[in-house]
Design a protein around this motif. Structure first.
Motif, short mmCIF file in Angstrom:
data_model
loop_
_atom_site.label_atom_id
_atom_site.label_comp_id
_atom_site.label_asym_id
_atom_site.label_seq_id
_atom_site.Cartn_x
_atom_site.Cartn_y
_atom_site.Cartn_z
N VAL A 1 0.86 -1.20 0.00
CA VAL A 1 0.00 0.00 0.00
C VAL A 1 0.89 1.24 0.00
N VAL B 1 -7.91 0.95 -1.34
CA VAL B 1 -7.82 -0.29 -0.56
C VAL B 1 -9.19 -0.71 -0.09
N ALA C 1 -3.23 0.85 6.57
CA ALA C 1 -3.34 1.35 5.20
C ALA C 1 -3.31 2.88 5.20
#
Lengths: 344, 344
Positions: free
Chosen positions: A164, A170, A186
């Motif tokens: 990421v 995401v 994330a």
């Protein structure tokens, strides 16, 4: 001492057990200050046969070093430490690559070693495993520090393995503690769009607090359609799968963008799954993940926990004393509690 | 014109067909100078039902531009061009990311478009698809240049997706043209140890020429044991799977090192496969790959082909004229030929 054992599915007991002792010169014995119940403990809670019990339980803990084997250096009696759920020597090739879960001298707590839902625990490979915490740490930080033992590091592993990066899109499948901390991870790695798939409002609200930009409560085909709606029909570049059941895998396959990555940290409760032309191969989707080498992430994640920048300990929404651990299992199984902290 | 059609499994015919014409302003018509039979053409050769035939065949070609649609720029009649096996506009998000096989305006040759085992072929999205070659190119280079249409780019994709890097250890499963060019690609990316799994000596000898350091002729559990023997029991960090059958996948799972990558470019002839704790998850193995966006690699691979640094065209060990294409299928199916070149 008192320690937690699962005798069979649904039957968790806290009972007397021998005090742990130094067995190898690389061992330590740690008195447990905080431990907890893990989402993965619910798998045997649903399926353990009486023949496979009683099994010692618990693999997440913060504690105080009580005894040290003769070959352990860098640690002292009285040190406050956090332990990854997997022990490892932290010197072999795998450990140096950041894959402590594949250390040939490593293993997992509970099975074979003794569980951490107990008054004390033996720690093999103590020097490579245990991470010292500041002695004067505010006890209000203990829940967040405890997440470094597993759920935060595991959520971070999901995001890390999916590579990421800033601006990324995401999807996180699952609103358990690991899923919520995958959201936090994330976000820390710069994801711009984070779609959390979960249907427990109190949990998804915490997910929003951690950085989720969208919540999808629907499941299966409906859930996939919703993620695709939110992403111009494309899906997200990364999908972090924090459940472990096949329908979650299938949702991940449906939600991922061509060329994207499905990163699994939910322990798979299946052996086979679709990987052919119509699922992974045709759209060049990458499948990655596994048990998190959380030891590799603790040094990096610790400072922001200590200075309060992040508060992963919010995943704990109930506390029980060790003798009431079975209630903790029941509460998590009934979805009354997200994650249960255990005090001595 | 004359063109190749598969009527059903084992029944390939070269027959009259309408000349291709410009259908869209983004099309070109290309007169084929060299085409070939692909290992993947053998899948329908084994399984195509009469109901699904006759199917136009061939997706690899070098040719001369004969006609251009009104919206195609940068190309001229008479240009010598090589075409990726998948056409694409080369301007959309996916194409700019190097994933031309997921271009919404893209598709594959043969199915729906017309095959390249023919005198001429219509090329959709010609401007994004075709790559100009030097007009005065030595005809001895044509076989190597033709590999850029598929097998070299596909072997390269396997190595690229596995992120092969200097000093790396790599196993290549399969000694077909793609497997051998995966060896070449891994070598170009700096792999130090390259174990080629294959049992046709003439092919594995070519694999050694391309850079294989070891050859394992055994299959299944024996083959896995051999790879593990060669790597101190660990397996290699990358496994490039260039077959597409389930036993090859299982061999890849057995040969990969914990934390490593299985990169598939053999078109999977299965839908489900082991991905659970005991196969991919426990050792944190990554599964990647898919149809190669060879367009993304041509610019980069072309110079070393033109200056003779590499000679991927060595995979062609037989040449037939277009009318004898069915013999080419038979020879490849019987393993008499590794890869068959087709001249007009």
């Amino acid at each position: 001492m008192r320690a937690t054992f699962m005798h069979q599915a649904g039957d968790v007991r806290v009972q007397d057990a021998p005090d742990p002792v130094i067995e190898q010169p690389t061992d330590a014995v740690v008195r447990v200050v905080r431990s907890c119940v893990c989402g993965s403990d619910l798998h045997p809670y649903h399926s353990l046969s009486a023949a496979d019990g009683p099994a010692p339980m618990g693999h997440e803990f913060i504690g105080v070093v009580e005894e040290l084997g003769s070959e352990v250096s860098g640690l002292h009696r009285g040190d406050l430490v956090v332990s990854p759920f997997a022990f490892a020597d932290n010197t072999c090739d795998y450990c140096r690559e950041g894959l402590q879960t594949s250390c040939p001298k490593g293993g997992f707590f509970a099975a074979g070693v003794g569980g951490a839902q107990a008054e004390a625990v033996r720690v093999p490979q103590a020097q490579g495993t245990l991470v010292k915490l500041p002695k004067d740490v505010d006890s209000a930080l203990l829940p967040s520090l405890l997440t470094l033992a597993d759920v935060y590091g595991t959520g971070y592993h999901a995001a890390h393995q999916a590579r990421v990066r800033p601006g990324d899109s995401v999807t996180v499948v699952g609103d358990g503690a690991v899923g919520l901390l995958a959201v936090l991870s994330a976000r820390q790695l710069g994801a711009e769009r984070i779609i959390l798939m979960g249907r427990h409002k109190s949990r998804t609200d915490l997910g929003r607090f951690f950085g989720a930009t969208d919540v999808v409560a629907e499941r299966g085909e409906e859930g996939i359609a919703k993620v695709r709606d939110l992403t111009g029909g494309q899906g997200t570049r990364a999908v972090l799968e924090a459940v472990g059941h096949l329908p979650a895998y299938e949702m991940a396959v449906g939600a991922v963008r061509p060329g994207g990555v499905i990163s699994r940290v939910g322990v798979p409760q299946y052996d086979e799954a679709p990987v052919g032309f119509g699922s992974l191969f045709g759209p060049n989707v990458t499948l990655t993940g596994g048990p998190a080498p959380v030891r590799a992430y603790i040094d990096q994640l610790l400072p922001a926990v200590l200075d309060g920048t992040v508060d992963p300990g919010r995943v704990f929404d109930r506390t029980v004393s060790l003798d009431r651990t079975p209630e903790g299992y029941r509460a998590m199984d009934q979805r009354e509690a997200l994650k249960v902290l255990i005090t001595p």
